[in-house]
Write a protein that holds these residues in place. Structure first.
Motif, short mmCIF file in Angstrom:
data_model
loop_
_atom_site.label_atom_id
_atom_site.label_comp_id
_atom_site.label_asym_id
_atom_site.label_seq_id
_atom_site.Cartn_x
_atom_site.Cartn_y
_atom_site.Cartn_z
N GLY A 1 0.83 -1.15 -0.06
CA GLY A 1 0.07 -0.14 0.00
C GLY A 1 0.89 1.10 0.06
N ASN A 2 0.39 2.31 0.77
CA ASN A 2 1.38 3.41 0.82
C ASN A 2 2.57 2.91 1.77
N GLY A 3 2.18 2.03 2.97
CA GLY A 3 3.24 1.28 3.71
C GLY A 3 3.30 0.02 2.82
N SER B 1 4.48 9.75 -4.95
CA SER B 1 4.37 8.44 -4.01
C SER B 1 3.33 7.62 -4.47
N ASP B 2 2.32 8.23 -5.46
CA ASP B 2 1.26 7.22 -5.93
C ASP B 2 1.39 6.55 -6.84
N MET B 3 1.53 5.34 -6.71
CA MET B 3 1.87 3.93 -7.65
C MET B 3 1.26 4.40 -9.16
N ARG B 4 -0.01 4.90 -9.14
CA ARG B 4 -0.63 5.07 -10.52
C ARG B 4 0.13 6.04 -11.30
N ARG C 1 -8.29 -7.08 -11.39
CA ARG C 1 -8.33 -6.23 -10.11
C ARG C 1 -9.60 -6.83 -9.09
N GLN D 1 3.21 4.55 -12.68
CA GLN D 1 3.17 3.97 -13.70
C GLN D 1 2.73 4.47 -14.73
N ASN E 1 -4.11 -4.22 -7.03
CA ASN E 1 -4.31 -3.41 -8.41
C ASN E 1 -3.44 -3.52 -9.45
N SER E 2 -2.03 -3.47 -9.12
CA SER E 2 -1.01 -3.29 -10.15
C SER E 2 -0.88 -4.74 -10.59
N ALA F 1 -3.39 -5.05 -0.60
CA ALA F 1 -3.29 -3.74 -0.47
C ALA F 1 -3.35 -3.24 -1.71
N GLY F 2 -3.54 -1.69 -1.67
CA GLY F 2 -3.67 -0.91 -3.04
C GLY F 2 -3.10 -1.56 -4.17
N ILE F 3 -1.50 -1.56 -4.10
CA ILE F 3 -0.71 -1.72 -5.40
C ILE F 3 -0.85 -3.57 -5.39
N1 ADP Z 1 -4.88 0.59 -10.34
C1 ADP Z 1 -3.95 0.80 -9.53
N2 ADP Z 1 -2.55 0.63 -10.07
C2 ADP Z 1 -1.59 0.67 -9.49
N3 ADP Z 1 -1.43 1.51 -8.13
C3 ADP Z 1 -2.69 1.28 -7.62
C4 ADP Z 1 -3.93 1.35 -8.16
N4 ADP Z 1 -4.82 1.66 -7.20
C5 ADP Z 1 -4.33 2.00 -6.01
N5 ADP Z 1 -2.77 1.94 -6.28
C6 ADP Z 1 -1.62 2.38 -5.28
O1 ADP Z 1 -2.04 1.72 -3.83
C7 ADP Z 1 -1.50 2.55 -2.97
C8 ADP Z 1 -2.35 2.74 -1.84
O2 ADP Z 1 -2.67 1.79 -1.11
P1 ADP Z 1 -3.68 1.42 -0.08
O3 ADP Z 1 -3.55 0.14 0.53
O4 ADP Z 1 -4.86 2.27 -0.38
O5 ADP Z 1 -2.69 2.39 1.32
P2 ADP Z 1 -2.66 2.48 2.77
O6 ADP Z 1 -1.40 1.77 2.96
O7 ADP Z 1 -2.55 3.99 2.95
O8 ADP Z 1 -3.87 1.74 3.47
C9 ADP Z 1 -1.12 3.97 -3.63
O9 ADP Z 1 0.24 3.95 -4.05
C10 ADP Z 1 -2.05 3.54 -5.11
O10 ADP Z 1 -1.31 4.30 -6.23
#
Ligand code: ADP
Ligand code: ADP
Lengths: 395, 395
Positions: free
Chosen positions: A207-209, A278-281, A358, A284, A331-332, A326-328
């Motif tokens: 995720g962010n972490g 810092s945002d993976m999107r 996803r 990418q 989804n990635s 988690a987020g990445i």
């Molecule tokens: N479709 C996607 N493709 C790549 N990265 C993604 C996508 N959706 C969300 N993310 C990434 O996930 C990360 C956030 O993850 P998240 O689990 O929500 O964080 P947190 O640690 O704050 O809970 C961000 O870097 C965001 O860019």
């Protein structure tokens, strides 16, 4: 039964109300920029979405707004504050005291407070959330679920650092680990899916972490975040592993104070330091447009994850599954592909087509030839907190 | 041809005189405690061993003693200082300038000097040795062999840290790697033994300093020491990997200065910090006598090595051999056994009986069932320096 889950940060408050045991989400929301004139209050039910920008001076006022909204005649969810049976709190640092979810008493609060020196940004905010919740929901049981608890099973040869014993043993400088609620939640789903008596799993929370856990028979045996949440993988703004000498060198060479260097390592490093984002999107997207820095940062990120996979495969001496979450992780498509490429020596082969998802539930994206299952499992820390809170009062 | 190899430390000077290309050692020795009244001069030929304790104020006086002894009518080895054809110097830090052994010029010396900020304890001493040797052996060619050179093939995604680019790219904060001469020497022997066109090898150098290298087709692709020689494995007195936040915490909590913490991490940590001893023989003896601290320290040490083996097996995506070398690697039956235990998932199986050796040449101690060769190869950094120095003038 209704369980309110609170995740209280230094300037934010996330909440989610569950109907249990059926795990239905009744409402959820977040307050951001607490302490500012333009704080944001977001509240969502199945029917309504409310967003308000106004001054929210502190957590108490914030949680009062949540309570008021919950009780609202038109858009509310409950009839009285006493309808909340349990408030489950995310607490970041449980030190070595807490290896389980715990009902909050004066004694537990004192320990959470005492642990603030190990988590100066998090534990005071968590405690604030607890005390405000006690005042607003006096009939509810208050429960603490610790990020560190799942990692208390890590053995000494893995959690101890090779520094003089006086610092490690006497002053509690050791690996604690974090994101435990997420690693526990997804590993339990993975074990259920594997349906084996004994299992060896690596969970990869991106995720962010970001962090990884080596899990043997359901128990954490090693983890990439350490004494603090800065170690290990490359994160949104945190460096992950660095040679410790860099800190001495930066202080001397650039005449930086320790707190300036700490800020660099925690808030200006990682993907942000490498790419400006810092945002993976965004990273990418830049990489796809041919940006060399962004491509290198993605390579570095995946390379570090690969190294931890190998290292945990070695100490587990085997591997049944790796889990992305988690987020990445969820989804990635690209990051999963990078991480799994050329790992067949460890038995890991990704199905590139299946990987193009996803998913909103456990999805197996391993190739037929893969010895190791490659799984995507959406994490749900709030639900895990609600479940553990209910579990605590079962007997 | 006669090649004098010099390894000049801050208060010591090691030397070895080779007849080349037959690699015969004509004499060897060490000067310790340079700068003290009771410095020790040891000189050994096939016939004599000389040991003198006297005041040796600086490296120049020390090297003059070596030269005088070499020329001594009765116990000497050579007729004139001009009989030395090449002096090969071990230089610790070559930064990113030097990926090969180099003849020393004024320009090379300036670069070695400029790199002192990256190796404040080593490069000035190395330079001192060079300048003294130039004065005493003016006819000889002076050659620098860099500890870092072998690691210059490490790719950017592996040598770069996830800190802001301004520090890494603009100020050269990156992984350099050390012990390169040893890793190169033993990996070449291993490749010769494997007799394969393509090879994937992990070399494990366990001396007072400890490090591991992932080597693909003869080239270093990753390494456990980083920006400085403190990262990675647990060493005699150095911590190896630690969460960088520990440094900030120690400064704040114990009111220690950065240089005090640096001293703790470099000189009071590792096996010394864990057991009170830095010498592996003493630690092993204590562990054998049931000392729990010593046993834990050995567990931790082996565990860390295992993790690096896994991590390098992952990035190599395969493994043909692991190589143990240096004092502990060559001599500690117990450490090799600990490291190789329960690594069969990676294809590593040690033959416990064959392992009971302290060999003076390459020895294969893998079990029949092992997919990966487990090799012990005595290192010889001095010989490697002599060889590379001769090689340089071949064409
Ligand atoms: N479709 C996607 N493709 C790549 N990265 C993604 C996508 N959706 C969300 N993310 C990434 O996930 C990360 C956030 O993850 P998240 O689990 O929500 O964080 P947190 O640690 O704050 O809970 C961000 O870097 C965001 O860019
Ligand atoms: N028989 C032995 N068993 C275990 N350890 C040994 C043995 N002989 C030497 N060692 C260890 O080797 C280490 C020194 O290794 P060496 O390669 O000589 O160091 P350096 O890095 O200074 O070149 C010491 O810790 C020493 O205890």
């Amino acid at each position: 039964m209704q369980v309110l889950v609170l995740n209280s940060g230094s300037s934010s408050l996330k909440f989610q109300l569950f109907s249990m045991p059926d795990t239905r989400i009744l409402c959820s929301g977040i307050i951001e920029r607490i302490g500012f004139e333009d704080a944001i209050f977001k509240f969502k039910t199945n029917k309504d979405t409310i967003e308000v920008v106004e001054s929210i001076p502190n957590h108490k006022v914030g949680l009062q707004m949540v309570s008021k909204q919950l009780l609202d005649k038109d858009t509310g969810i409950i009839k009285s504050a006493d309808a909340i049976d349990i408030v489950g709190h995310r607490v970041v640092h449980g030190g070595k005291h807490f290896s389980n979810t715990t009902e909050i008493t004066a004694n537990v609060k004192a320990k959470i407070k005492a642990l603030s020196s190990l988590a100066p940004l998090h534990n005071p905010a968590n405690l604030e959330g607890i005390e405000v919740a006690e005042a607003i929901f006096p009939k509810a049981k208050q429960v603490a679920v610790f990020d560190t608890a799942f990692h208390q099973s890590i053995p000494e040869h893995a959690y101890k650092y090779a520094i003089p014993n006086e610092y490690s043993d006497m002053h509690n400088i050791r690996l604690y680990g974090f994101h435990g609620t997420s690693h526990k939640y997804v590993s339990e789903k993975a074990i259920e899916y594997l349906d084996k008596a004994h299992s060896k799993i690596i969970t990869i929370h991106l995720g962010n972490g970001c962090s990884m856990t080596a899990i043997k028979d359901g128990k954490s045996i090693d983890h990439s975040l350490g004494f603090s949440p800065v170690n290990g993988l490359i994160m949104g703004t945190r460096s992950g592993d660095v040679d410790p000498s860099i800190i001495f060198h930066m202080a001397e060479r650039f005449n930086l104070s320790l707190s300036e260097i700490n800020t660099i390592i925690q808030k200006k490093s990682g993907m942000l330091g490498l790419t400006g984002h810092s945002d993976m999107r965004e990273i990418q997207a830049k990489a796809d447009n041919g940006d060399k820095n962004a491509q290198l940062a993605l390579d570095m990120n995946a390379y570090r994850i690969k190294k931890y996979i190998g290292s945990y495969a070695a100490i587990l001496n085997g591997l049944d599954a790796i889990v992305f979450t988690a987020g990445i992780g969820e989804n990635s498509v690209d990051m999963r592909r990078r991480v799994c490429s050329e790992l067949n020596y460890l038995g890991i082969v990704l199905d590139e087509d299946k990987n193009k998802v996803r998913p909103d539930k456990l999805t197996d994206v391993s190739a037929e030839t893969s010895i190791v299952k490659v799984l995507i499992i959406p994490t749900n820390e709030e639900l895990e907190i609600a479940k553990q809170s209910v579990e605590l009062f079962k007997n």
